[in-house]
Design a protein around this motif. Structure first.
Motif, PDB file in Angstrom:
ATOM      1  N   VAL A  24       0.832  -1.197   0.000  1.00  0.00           N
ATOM      2  CA  VAL A  24       0.000   0.000   0.000  1.00  0.00           C
ATOM      3  C   VAL A  24       0.873   1.256   0.000  1.00  0.00           C
ATOM      4  O   VAL A  24       0.637   2.203  -0.764  1.00  0.00           O
ATOM      5  N   ALA A  25       1.905   1.270   0.831  1.00  0.00           N
ATOM      6  CA  ALA A  25       2.793   2.443   0.898  1.00  0.00           C
ATOM      7  C   ALA A  25       3.529   2.648  -0.425  1.00  0.00           C
ATOM      8  O   ALA A  25       3.681   3.786  -0.897  1.00  0.00           O
ATOM      9  N   ALA A  26       3.988   1.554  -1.046  1.00  0.00           N
ATOM     10  CA  ALA A  26       4.723   1.662  -2.309  1.00  0.00           C
ATOM     11  C   ALA A  26       3.822   2.169  -3.429  1.00  0.00           C
ATOM     12  O   ALA A  26       4.244   2.978  -4.271  1.00  0.00           O
ATOM     13  N   PHE A  27       2.572   1.727  -3.459  1.00  0.00           N
ATOM     14  CA  PHE A  27       1.647   2.161  -4.509  1.00  0.00           C
ATOM     15  C   PHE A  27       1.257   3.631  -4.316  1.00  0.00           C
ATOM     16  O   PHE A  27       1.137   4.378  -5.298  1.00  0.00           O
ATOM     17  N   GLU A  31       1.969   6.828  -6.866  1.00  0.00           N
ATOM     18  CA  GLU A  31       0.980   7.856  -7.203  1.00  0.00           C
ATOM     19  C   GLU A  31       1.563   9.252  -6.988  1.00  0.00           C
ATOM     20  O   GLU A  31       1.341  10.165  -7.792  1.00  0.00           O
ATOM     21  N   ASP A  32       2.335   9.426  -5.926  1.00  0.00           N
ATOM     22  CA  ASP A  32       2.947  10.730  -5.654  1.00  0.00           C
ATOM     23  C   ASP A  32       3.966  11.107  -6.725  1.00  0.00           C
ATOM     24  O   ASP A  32       4.120  12.293  -7.048  1.00  0.00           O
ATOM     25  N   ARG A  33       4.674  10.112  -7.251  1.00  0.00           N
ATOM     26  CA  ARG A  33       5.707  10.394  -8.260  1.00  0.00           C
ATOM     27  C   ARG A  33       5.119  10.667  -9.637  1.00  0.00           C
ATOM     28  O   ARG A  33       5.800  11.233 -10.501  1.00  0.00           O
ATOM     29  N   ALA A  34       3.892  10.248  -9.860  1.00  0.00           N
ATOM     30  CA  ALA A  34       3.265  10.417 -11.170  1.00  0.00           C
ATOM     31  C   ALA A  34       2.736  11.839 -11.324  1.00  0.00           C
ATOM     32  O   ALA A  34       2.210  12.429 -10.376  1.00  0.00           O
ATOM     33  N   ALA A  35       2.881  12.383 -12.521  1.00  0.00           N
ATOM     34  CA  ALA A  35       2.338  13.712 -12.799  1.00  0.00           C
ATOM     35  C   ALA A  35       0.867  13.586 -13.180  1.00  0.00           C
ATOM     36  O   ALA A  35       0.429  12.553 -13.683  1.00  0.00           O
ATOM     37  N   GLY A  36       0.128  14.640 -12.953  1.00  0.00           N
ATOM     38  CA  GLY A  36      -1.269  14.626 -13.363  1.00  0.00           C
ATOM     39  C   GLY A  36      -2.042  15.744 -12.711  1.00  0.00           C
ATOM     40  O   GLY A  36      -1.676  16.224 -11.630  1.00  0.00           O
ATOM     41  N   PRO A  37      -3.135  16.167 -13.350  1.00  0.00           N
ATOM     42  CA  PRO A  37      -3.935  17.263 -12.786  1.00  0.00           C
ATOM     43  C   PRO A  37      -4.691  16.846 -11.529  1.00  0.00           C
ATOM     44  O   PRO A  37      -4.960  17.667 -10.653  1.00  0.00           O
ATOM     45  N   ALA A  38      -5.048  15.587 -11.447  1.00  0.00           N
ATOM     46  CA  ALA A  38      -5.795  15.109 -10.292  1.00  0.00           C
ATOM     47  C   ALA A  38      -4.856  14.861  -9.114  1.00  0.00           C
ATOM     48  O   ALA A  38      -3.640  14.707  -9.278  1.00  0.00           O
ATOM     49  N   ALA A  39      -5.432  14.823  -7.929  1.00  0.00           N
ATOM     50  CA  ALA A  39      -4.643  14.493  -6.745  1.00  0.00           C
ATOM     51  C   ALA A  39      -4.184  13.048  -6.833  1.00  0.00           C
ATOM     52  O   ALA A  39      -4.857  12.204  -7.431  1.00  0.00           O
ATOM     53  N   PRO A  40      -3.017  12.734  -6.264  1.00  0.00           N
ATOM     54  CA  PRO A  40      -2.571  11.346  -6.278  1.00  0.00           C
ATOM     55  C   PRO A  40      -3.564  10.451  -5.550  1.00  0.00           C
ATOM     56  O   PRO A  40      -4.191  10.861  -4.566  1.00  0.00           O
ATOM     57  N   GLY A  41      -3.703   9.231  -6.039  1.00  0.00           N
ATOM     58  CA  GLY A  41      -4.656   8.306  -5.456  1.00  0.00           C
ATOM     59  C   GLY A  41      -4.254   7.870  -4.051  1.00  0.00           C
ATOM     60  O   GLY A  41      -3.069   7.804  -3.725  1.00  0.00           O
ATOM     61  N   ARG A  42      -5.266   7.564  -3.256  1.00  0.00           N
ATOM     62  CA  ARG A  42      -5.055   7.059  -1.908  1.00  0.00           C
ATOM     63  C   ARG A  42      -6.010   5.891  -1.665  1.00  0.00           C
ATOM     64  O   ARG A  42      -7.124   5.859  -2.187  1.00  0.00           O
ATOM     65  N   GLY A  65      -6.899   6.777  -9.420  1.00  0.00           N
ATOM     66  CA  GLY A  65      -5.618   7.417  -9.179  1.00  0.00           C
ATOM     67  C   GLY A  65      -4.951   7.869 -10.459  1.00  0.00           C
ATOM     68  O   GLY A  65      -5.486   7.710 -11.559  1.00  0.00           O
ATOM     69  N   ARG A  66      -3.775   8.436 -10.320  1.00  0.00           N
ATOM     70  CA  ARG A  66      -3.011   8.847 -11.494  1.00  0.00           C
ATOM     71  C   ARG A  66      -2.460   7.649 -12.253  1.00  0.00           C
ATOM     72  O   ARG A  66      -2.365   7.676 -13.483  1.00  0.00           O
ATOM     73  N   VAL A  67      -2.084   6.611 -11.526  1.00  0.00           N
ATOM     74  CA  VAL A  67      -1.488   5.410 -12.115  1.00  0.00           C
ATOM     75  C   VAL A  67      -2.475   4.248 -12.116  1.00  0.00           C
ATOM     76  O   VAL A  67      -2.603   3.525 -13.101  1.00  0.00           O
ATOM     77  N   PHE A  68      -3.187   4.083 -11.015  1.00  0.00           N
ATOM     78  CA  PHE A  68      -4.094   2.957 -10.840  1.00  0.00           C
ATOM     79  C   PHE A  68      -5.534   3.403 -11.059  1.00  0.00           C
ATOM     80  O   PHE A  68      -6.015   4.320 -10.389  1.00  0.00           O
ATOM     81  N   GLU A  69      -6.207   2.750 -11.983  1.00  0.00           N
ATOM     82  CA  GLU A  69      -7.634   3.028 -12.146  1.00  0.00           C
ATOM     83  C   GLU A  69      -8.426   2.376 -11.011  1.00  0.00           C
ATOM     84  O   GLU A  69      -9.365   2.940 -10.488  1.00  0.00           O
ATOM     85  N   LYS A  70      -8.002   1.166 -10.648  1.00  0.00           N
ATOM     86  CA  LYS A  70      -8.541   0.500  -9.461  1.00  0.00           C
ATOM     87  C   LYS A  70      -7.522  -0.529  -8.992  1.00  0.00           C
ATOM     88  O   LYS A  70      -7.032  -1.333  -9.780  1.00  0.00           O
ATOM     89  N   ARG A 233       5.765   2.500 -17.692  1.00  0.00           N
ATOM     90  CA  ARG A 233       4.680   2.604 -18.673  1.00  0.00           C
ATOM     91  C   ARG A 233       3.628   3.652 -18.318  1.00  0.00           C
ATOM     92  O   ARG A 233       2.772   3.956 -19.153  1.00  0.00           O
ATOM     93  N   MET A 234       3.678   4.208 -17.113  1.00  0.00           N
ATOM     94  CA  MET A 234       2.556   5.020 -16.658  1.00  0.00           C
ATOM     95  C   MET A 234       2.396   6.339 -17.425  1.00  0.00           C
ATOM     96  O   MET A 234       1.310   6.930 -17.429  1.00  0.00           O
ATOM     97  N   THR A 235       3.449   6.812 -18.095  1.00  0.00           N
ATOM     98  CA  THR A 235       3.361   8.066 -18.844  1.00  0.00           C
ATOM     99  C   THR A 235       3.367   7.854 -20.355  1.00  0.00           C
ATOM    100  O   THR A 235       3.385   8.818 -21.114  1.00  0.00           O
TER     101      THR A 235
END
Length: 288
Positions: A24-27, A31-42, A65-70, A233-235
Motif C-alpha cells: 500500500v505504501a509503495a503504490f 501515485e505521488d511520483r506520477a504527474a497529473g492534474p488530479a490528486a494522487p490516489g489514496r 488514481g493517477r497510475v491505478f484506475e482500481k 509505462r505510466m506516462t
C-alpha cells in the motif's frame, strides 16, 4: 492445536499484514511520483468482519488514481467452520481429517491492480496460509496481465520470480510456472488470461519454516517484479484503440475470476465480505 502452531499462525498472519502495509505504501508513493492534474490516489481502508463466524480483515481499495484506475490490497485472518459444500470440496482434494472436522483457519494477502494506462500491465498477487485440524499448507502466486504485451516486461517479471524461487527449490520456478500456465487459463476462450507467473497450492513439505520462508520470498518478489513496469509505462502515450483493447482484455479477466478462480469461490462460500472478495473485478470492462 499445539502452542507451536498457534505461534506459527500468528507469525504468518502478522507477516501478511506487514506485506499488505508495504505494498500500500509503495503504490501510494508511485501515485505521488506520477504527474497529473488530479490528486494522487489514496487507498480507502475498510475493516471487514465475518458476521456468522470468526475473524475478518482489511479491504484497501484505491480508485481513480493517477497510475491505478482500481487496485485492491486486502488482508484477512479468518476462522470458523466450513460450509458443507466447501468442506466436501476440501475433503475431495484429500485434506486430512476434513471429512470429519470442518474447522479451519486462514490468513493471507490478496492484490489485483487495474491500471489507467493500457501500456501498463494489470497484475495479481496473493500469498496465504491455511490450517485445518488435520493439515496446514501455504499457497499463492502472482501473474502479469498486459493487454498490450512488451516482451522485455514479461522477461523482467519472470526473471524476478525465477530468482526468488531459486534458493528454495531447484525445480520450484519451473514447476510453479507450469502450474500458473495451467491455472490461469480460460477454457471457454481457449487462451491464457495473461503472460503467466507462478502459482502453487497445498504446499506442505513437512518443514513449516521452509515453506513459510518460500511464501515470504514470493511476497517479497512482487514489488521488484511489478513496480518498475508500472513506473516505466505510466506516462506512455496511448490511443482510443489502446483503451478499447484494455477494456476487452479486462472482460477476459472478469470472466476468469467469476467462473474459475479458487479464491473467489472460497471467499464467497465461507461468508467473507462480498465486496472484499470481488475487489479483483475491474472498474470498467467491455465485451464484443
Amino acid at each position: 492445536m499445539t502452542d507451536a502452531m498457534d505461534d506459527q499462525r500468528h507469525d504468518a498472519a502478522t507477516w501478511f499484514h506487514t506485506l499488505r502495509d508495504r505494498i500500500v505504501a509503495a503504490f501510494e508513493a508511485l501515485e505521488d511520483r506520477a504527474a497529473g492534474p488530479a490528486a494522487p490516489g489514496r487507498f480507502e481502508v475498510t475493516p471487514t468482519i465475518r458476521e456468522n463466524d470468526g475473524g475478518g480483515g482489511l479491504m484497501s481499495v484505491m480508485r481513480g488514481g493517477r497510475v491505478f484506475e482500481k487496485v485492491g490490497v486486502n488482508w484477512s485472518q479468518v476462522h470458523g467452520t466450513l460450509a458443507p459444500r466447501a468442506q466436501a470440496a476440501m475433503a475431495a482434494r484429500g485434506v486430512a481429517g476434513m471429512a470429519e472436522d470442518p474447522r479451519f483457519w486462514a490468513s493471507g494477502v490478496s492484490l489485483v491492480a487495474h491500471m489507467q494506462n493500457p501500456h501498463a500491465p494489470a497484475v495479481h498477487m496473493n500469498t496465504r496460509m491455511f490450517w485445518t485440524p488435520g493439515a496446514w499448507w501455504f499457497g499463492g502466486g502472482t501473474d502479469l496481465n498486459p493487454c498490450l504485451e512488451y516482451p522485455e516486461d514479461t522477461a523482467h517479471f519472470h526473471d524476478t520470480l525465477r530468482d526468488a524461487c531459486a534458493p528454495h527449490g531447484a525445480d520450484y520456478y519451473d514447476r510453479f510456472k507450469a502450474w500458473a500456465d495451467e491455472y490461469f487459463f480460460i477454457p471457454h476462450r481457449g487462451r491464457a488470461r495473461g503472460v503467466g507467473g507462478i502459482f502453487y497450492d497445498d504446499l506442505n513439505t513437512g518443514d513449516w519454516q521452509a515453506d513459510f520462508a518460500f511464501t515470504r520470498a514470493v511476497g517479497e518478489a512482487f514489488l521488484p517484479a511489478f513496480l518498475p513496469l508500472a513506473e516505466a509505462r505510466m506516462t506512455q502515450a496511448f490511443t482510443e484503440a489502446d483503451r478499447d483493447t484494455q477494456l476487452i482484455h479486462r472482460g477476459l479477466y472478469a470472466e476468469y475470476n467469476l467462473v474459475y478462480d479458487r479464491g473467489t469461490k472460497f471467499g464467497l462460500e465461507t461468508g467473507h465480505n462480498a465486496d472484499a472478495v470481488l475487489m479483483s473485478l475491474p472498474p470498467l470492462a467491455k465485451w464484443v
